[in-house]
Scaffold this active site. Structure first.
Site, PDB file in Angstrom:
ATOM      1  CD  GLU A  99       4.055   0.179   0.569  1.00 48.37           C
ATOM      2  OE1 GLU A  99       4.158  -0.497   1.607  1.00 48.37           O
ATOM      3  OE2 GLU A  99       3.940   1.410   0.584  1.00 48.37           O
ATOM      4  NE  ARG A 143       6.823   3.520   4.982  1.00 50.26           N
ATOM      5  CZ  ARG A 143       7.236   2.313   5.390  1.00 50.26           C
ATOM      6  NH1 ARG A 143       8.217   1.690   4.764  1.00 50.26           N
ATOM      7  NH2 ARG A 143       6.653   1.714   6.400  1.00 50.26           N
TER       8      ARG A 143
HETATM    9  N1  MTE Z   1      -1.339  -4.738  -6.035  1.00 49.44           N
HETATM   10  C1  MTE Z   1      -2.470  -4.578  -6.739  1.00 49.44           C
HETATM   11  N2  MTE Z   1      -2.765  -5.460  -7.715  1.00 49.44           N
HETATM   12  N3  MTE Z   1      -3.323  -3.542  -6.495  1.00 49.44           N
HETATM   13  C2  MTE Z   1      -3.048  -2.610  -5.510  1.00 49.44           C
HETATM   14  O1  MTE Z   1      -3.830  -1.682  -5.308  1.00 49.44           O
HETATM   15  N4  MTE Z   1      -1.469  -1.858  -3.772  1.00 49.44           N
HETATM   16  C3  MTE Z   1      -0.080  -1.873  -3.315  1.00 49.44           C
HETATM   17  C4  MTE Z   1       0.425  -3.311  -3.169  1.00 49.44           C
HETATM   18  N5  MTE Z   1       0.113  -4.077  -4.339  1.00 49.44           N
HETATM   19  C5  MTE Z   1      -1.841  -2.748  -4.766  1.00 49.44           C
HETATM   20  C6  MTE Z   1      -1.021  -3.865  -5.054  1.00 49.44           C
HETATM   21  C7  MTE Z   1       0.130  -1.184  -2.037  1.00 49.44           C
HETATM   22  S1  MTE Z   1       0.290   0.489  -2.049  1.00 49.44           S
HETATM   23  C8  MTE Z   1       0.247  -1.854  -0.856  1.00 49.44           C
HETATM   24  S2  MTE Z   1       0.595  -1.051   0.590  1.00 49.44           S
HETATM   25  C9  MTE Z   1       0.068  -3.316  -0.783  1.00 49.44           C
HETATM   26  O2  MTE Z   1      -0.233  -3.890  -2.049  1.00 49.44           O
HETATM   27  C10 MTE Z   1      -1.065  -3.613   0.208  1.00 49.44           C
HETATM   28  O3  MTE Z   1      -1.358  -4.940   0.299  1.00 49.44           O
HETATM   29  P1  MTE Z   1      -0.525  -5.994   1.182  1.00 49.44           P
HETATM   30  O4  MTE Z   1      -0.175  -5.315   2.461  1.00 49.44           O
HETATM   31  O5  MTE Z   1      -1.456  -7.108   1.361  1.00 49.44           O
HETATM   32  O6  MTE Z   1       0.681  -6.335   0.377  1.00 49.44           O
HETATM   33  N1  HPA Z   2       2.701   3.048   5.372  1.00 47.35           N
HETATM   34  C1  HPA Z   2       1.455   3.155   4.888  1.00 47.35           C
HETATM   35  N2  HPA Z   2       0.493   3.759   5.517  1.00 47.35           N
HETATM   36  C2  HPA Z   2       0.766   4.325   6.690  1.00 47.35           C
HETATM   37  C3  HPA Z   2       2.036   4.260   7.261  1.00 47.35           C
HETATM   38  C4  HPA Z   2       3.062   3.588   6.560  1.00 47.35           C
HETATM   39  O1  HPA Z   2       4.219   3.501   7.001  1.00 47.35           O
HETATM   40  N3  HPA Z   2       2.004   4.904   8.429  1.00 47.35           N
HETATM   41  C5  HPA Z   2       0.746   5.364   8.553  1.00 47.35           C
HETATM   42  N4  HPA Z   2      -0.014   5.012   7.516  1.00 47.35           N
HETATM   43 MO1  MOS Z   3       0.275   1.298   0.347  1.00 48.33          MO
HETATM   44  S1  MOS Z   3       0.930   3.152  -0.238  1.00 48.33           S
HETATM   45  O1  MOS Z   3       0.941   1.524   1.964  1.00 48.33           O
HETATM   46  O2  MOS Z   3      -1.381   1.633   0.507  1.00 48.33           O
END
Ligand code: MTE
Ligand code: HPA
Ligand code: MOS
Length: 783
Positions: free
Chosen positions: A726, A322
């Site tokens: 993210e 990534r």
């Molecule tokens: N927001 C909060 N409040 N707490 C979290 O742990 N994790 C982040 C983001 N936002 C997180 C957060 C990460 S690393 C990811 S990948 C996404 O939320 C995952 O949730 P989603 O796919 O439903 O957005």
């Molecule tokens: N994002 C987060 N988690 C993952 C991914 C990615 O692209 N690929 C495998 N695990």
């Molecule tokens: Mo988020 S780093 O893809 O849990």
């Protein structure tokens, strides 16, 4: 059959509404249950994990006789007690739950003690006899590079002929940047509560983003089928990627104790143990070598990334990939080489963290943009604009994916205008001339972030929906709630589909016995994928209801209309949702359905970095203003303006919360959060006393955030929304670059500073001193 979805004008929307997070009130009042809040059964065992004190050593002897004999101790388990495979890794099988004959980082698990109280377990653990034969430890990226120590083979992506193009360019410069790691600092540390069930089965409450992987790892570890292990999580107190893989280690230990002793067992890491024992964001050393024309357009670029992966691979392959996929950010580089080294070190295995390697790639390219601008004496924004992806040309990424939805130029233009970028840039230069000790900086950086797991098969999701005869609905899906607002968004989708009030939709815990074989809630794709899966389940039930009602009331299916909380049966009749459901039940119509979704269009050849790894991109941009005290290095981000694209937002309130939180978390990473390992591999910053995450007072005084208006995902995403978890994290790169700009002003912008991340006061001060005595990192040479 007709499409049962009425046109948009007919329905009162449940989506695109700023609904409050379903747990918000419970969370502030303390009523929301986290795993440690579950009432403890009276025979509960408390677990403590003994840790390696050496970074790299043979484990010559591990004698736990005295531990077993200690007060309150009920059981002690080491690697030799594992009935199945002593591993809880996500990919490669290289993460032993308990150390066997070697230890490879300080904090690695040696054995688990189960006692009547946590104090007894902790005290007993100290009585073990551990004999190490210490070996030289490789701790840093530089040491690993020198030793040729890698967890995975080095990869390269190359397009065009950067070596040739470089010869034809006007200017060339190179630079090096170190980018620090980051602890997740979720409020709730890793925790598992395992309860033995009959037949040797086990149920585990585990704070994890990936219940399925925990289930599968625990089953392997216990040598039982997957169906003997159930993993459940209602909500995490934050995950941020830190609970994508590593929760499995602790779940496995708790499950072993529960199944062996027949008593429930709880393993909760305290803050220090959590910080020492679990992986973080990868720190990087980056070298860039860029050639460009006098207008600032890049002609050739070479990046060499080297990251500290720690002792095992964990998710490092996908994370470093990534990085490769985001070293372009919003910019078109026709001739490019990216080399990625994945270093093995004797430190805890680094893991997923919001952005998943993307941020490090983007910090590098944004530093490079500033360096080019500095070299040419241009406004960095001008250089950025000159390099942006085009709409119909200059629009293919180095990995051969066409950028079809490029809205970065519009977002940047709107933000520059709204934030008054140009005028403020002049004002700041004027201010700096007249201000001897306080220096300001301003920076605008954009974001383009690819949405989808780059591991293509992970892009699938499932849901389970029950409608009860009173018209209330039970919603379950494979996604986990970590504070990001996934559950309320998916509930909105179901409420919309069935045209019922959201209060009718019960949001339930994620559990492996309802929806199987799920992917981690990660890659920001939780609502995209689980929203679609839940929508499919709701649609199935709705179609059955329509079919039934048409037959029952003898009208055409097209005459059945789902309106808010009622169903029109032609012009004959109106039923409430509950009435129709009751009637359907009496006529033996199934009111339960699964739903499934797989992301379309994506395909990707991992060997050649070629294909379409992402369904679409999410965009944004931020302008940050910083002020630095050059006598002390103290600094503050005083104003931030953001425009961020979440498509047609499913829930603008939740999305703004995600943008704000992500920015601040990113700012912490790049400014104050410093991980320090001593030369024995001990993490010295393992508590908030020494590891500084942002406080309320670090929030910029002026913080203007807006969603990009009239945005709509060009792809068929759930209600045309875009993922938000993210991407806004990387908006914080503007804060880092604003600090760099402020430091540069000390040399009257003649020198380009060497400033690594995090830009702590110490580093800023050092960089300021270098400016004052005329030293620069700039190894540029006109060619
Ligand atoms: N927001 C909060 N409040 N707490 C979290 O742990 N994790 C982040 C983001 N936002 C997180 C957060 C990460 S690393 C990811 S990948 C996404 O939320 C995952 O949730 P989603 O796919 O439903 O957005
Ligand atoms: N994002 C987060 N988690 C993952 C991914 C990615 O692209 N690929 C495998 N695990
Ligand atoms: Mo988020 S780093 O893809 O849990």
């Amino acid at each position: 059959m007709r499409n049962p979805t009425p046109s948009k004008t007919e329905i009162r929307g449940k989506v695109h509404k700023p609904l409050i997070h379903d747990s918000a009130i419970k969370q502030v009042s303390g009523e929301a249950d986290y795993i440690d809040d579950i009432s403890e059964p009276k025979d509960l065992l408390h677990l403590y994990v003994a840790q390696s004190e050496k970074a790299h050593a043979d484990l010559v002897e591990l004698d736990v006789t005295d531990v077993k004999a200690a007060d309150g101790v009920v059981a002690v388990f080491t690697a030799t007690d594992v009935p199945g495979i002593n591993d809880a890794s996500p990919v490669l099988g290289d993460d032993p739950v308990f150390a066997e004959d070697i230890v490879e980082y300080v904090g690695q698990s040696l054995f688990v003690v189960a006692a009547e109280s946590i104090e007894q377990a902790r005290r007993a653990a100290k009585r073990a006899k551990v004999v190490y034969n210490e070996k030289p430890a490789i701790l840093t990226v530089d040491q690993a590079m020198q030793a040729g120590s890698f967890v995975l083979p080095t990869r390269q992506l190359k397009r065009g002929a950067p070596e040739l193009k470089r010869e034809q360019a006007d200017r060339r410069l190179s630079g090096r940047l170190e980018i620090g790691g980051q602890d997740h600092f979720y409020l709730e540390g890793h925790i598992s509560l395992a309860t033995p069930r009959e037949d040797g089965d086990v149920h585990i409450h585990c704070s994890t983003q990936h219940p399925t992987e925990v289930q599968h790892n625990v089953a392997k570890f216990l040598n039982v089928p997957d169906h003997s292990v159930t993993v459940e999580i209602r909500r995490m107190g934050g995950g941020f990627g830190g609970k994508e893989t590593q929760g499995a280690w602790f779940a496995a230990m708790a499950a072993l104790v529960a199944t062996r002793t027949g008593r429930p067992a709880k393993l909760r890491l305290d803050r220090d143990d959590d910080m020492i024992m679990t992986g973080k964001r990868h720190d990087f050393v980056v070298d860039y070598d860029v050639s460009f024309n006098t207008d600032g357009v890049v002609q050739a670029v070479e990046f060499v990334f080297a990251s500290r992966c720690g002792r095992s691979a964990d998710l490092s392959a996908a994370i470093n990939d990534r990085t490769i996929f985001h070293a372009d950010n919003c910019y078109y580089f026709e001739d490019i080489s990216i080399i990625s080294h994945r270093c093995k070190t004797h430190t805890v295995s680094n893991t997923a963290f919001r952005g998943f390697g993307g941020p490090q790639g983007m910090v590098a390219v944004e530093r490079m943009m500033d360096a080019i601008a500095h070299d040419l004496g241009k406004d960095p924004l001008e250089v950025r604009k000159a390099n942006l992806y085009g709409k119909n040309e200059r629009n293919v990424t180095p990995y051969h994916m066409t950028v079809e939805d490029n809205i970065a130029p519009e977002i940047i233009a709107e933000l520059a205008e709204k934030s008054n970028y140009l005028a403020r840039r002049d004002e700041i230069r004027e201010f700096n001339k007249n201000s001897p000790y306080l220096k300001k900086g301003l920076s605008l950086t954009p974001v383009k972030f690819g949405i989808s797991f780059t591991t293509t098969f992970l892009n699938q999701a499932g849901a389970l929906l029950h409608v009860y005869t009173d018209g209330s609905v039970m919603l379950n899906h494979g996604g986990t709630e970590m504070g990001q607002g996934l559950f309320v968004k998916v509930a909105q989708v179901v409420a919309e589909e069935l045209q019922i009030d959201i209060e009718r939709v019960k949001i339930t815990a994620t559990t492996t016995d309802k929806v199987p074989n799920t992917s981690a809630t990660a890659a920001s794709s939780g609502s995209d994928m689980n929203g679609k899966a839940a929508q499919a389940a709701a649609r199935t039930i709705k179609e059955r209801l329509i079919e039934f009602a048409a037959e029952h009331f003898e009208v055409a299916q097209s005459a059945i209309q789902f309106m808010p909380n009622r169903i029109l049966i032609g012009d004959k009749k109106t039923l409430t949702f509950a009435e129709l459901v009751q009637l359907a039940y009496l006529n033996r119509v199934s009111l339960s359905s699964t739903g499934y979704y797989r992301t379309p269009k994506i395909h990707y050849d991992a060997e050649n970095y070629s294909g379409r790894p992402f369904y679409y991109f999410a965009y944004g941009a931020a302008v940050s203003e910083a002020v630095v005290d050059i006598l002390t290095g103290e600094n503050k981000i005083t104003r931030v303006d953001i425009i961020h694209d979440t498509g047609k937002s499913l829930n603008p309130a939740v999305d703004l919360g995600q943008i704000e939180g992500a920015f601040i978390q990113g700012m912490g990473w790049l400014t104050t959060e410093e991980l320090f390992f001593d030369d024995k591999g001990n993490l010295k910053t393992h508590a908030p006393s020494t590891y500084k995450i942002p406080a309320c007072s670090d929030r910029p005084d002026i913080f203007n955030m807006a969603l990009f208006e009239n945005a709509e995902n060009v792809e068929d995403s759930i209600h045309k929304s875009k993922a938000v978890g993210e991407p806004p994290f990387m908006l914080a790169i503007s804060a880092f670059n604003a600090l760099t700009e402020a430091v540069s002003s000390v040399s009257n912008y003649e020198l380009f500073p060497e400033l690594d991340a995090p830009a702590t006061p110490e580093r800023i001060l050092k960089s300021v001193r270098a400016m004052q005595i005329g030293v620069t990192s700039d190894r540029s040479a006109a060619e």
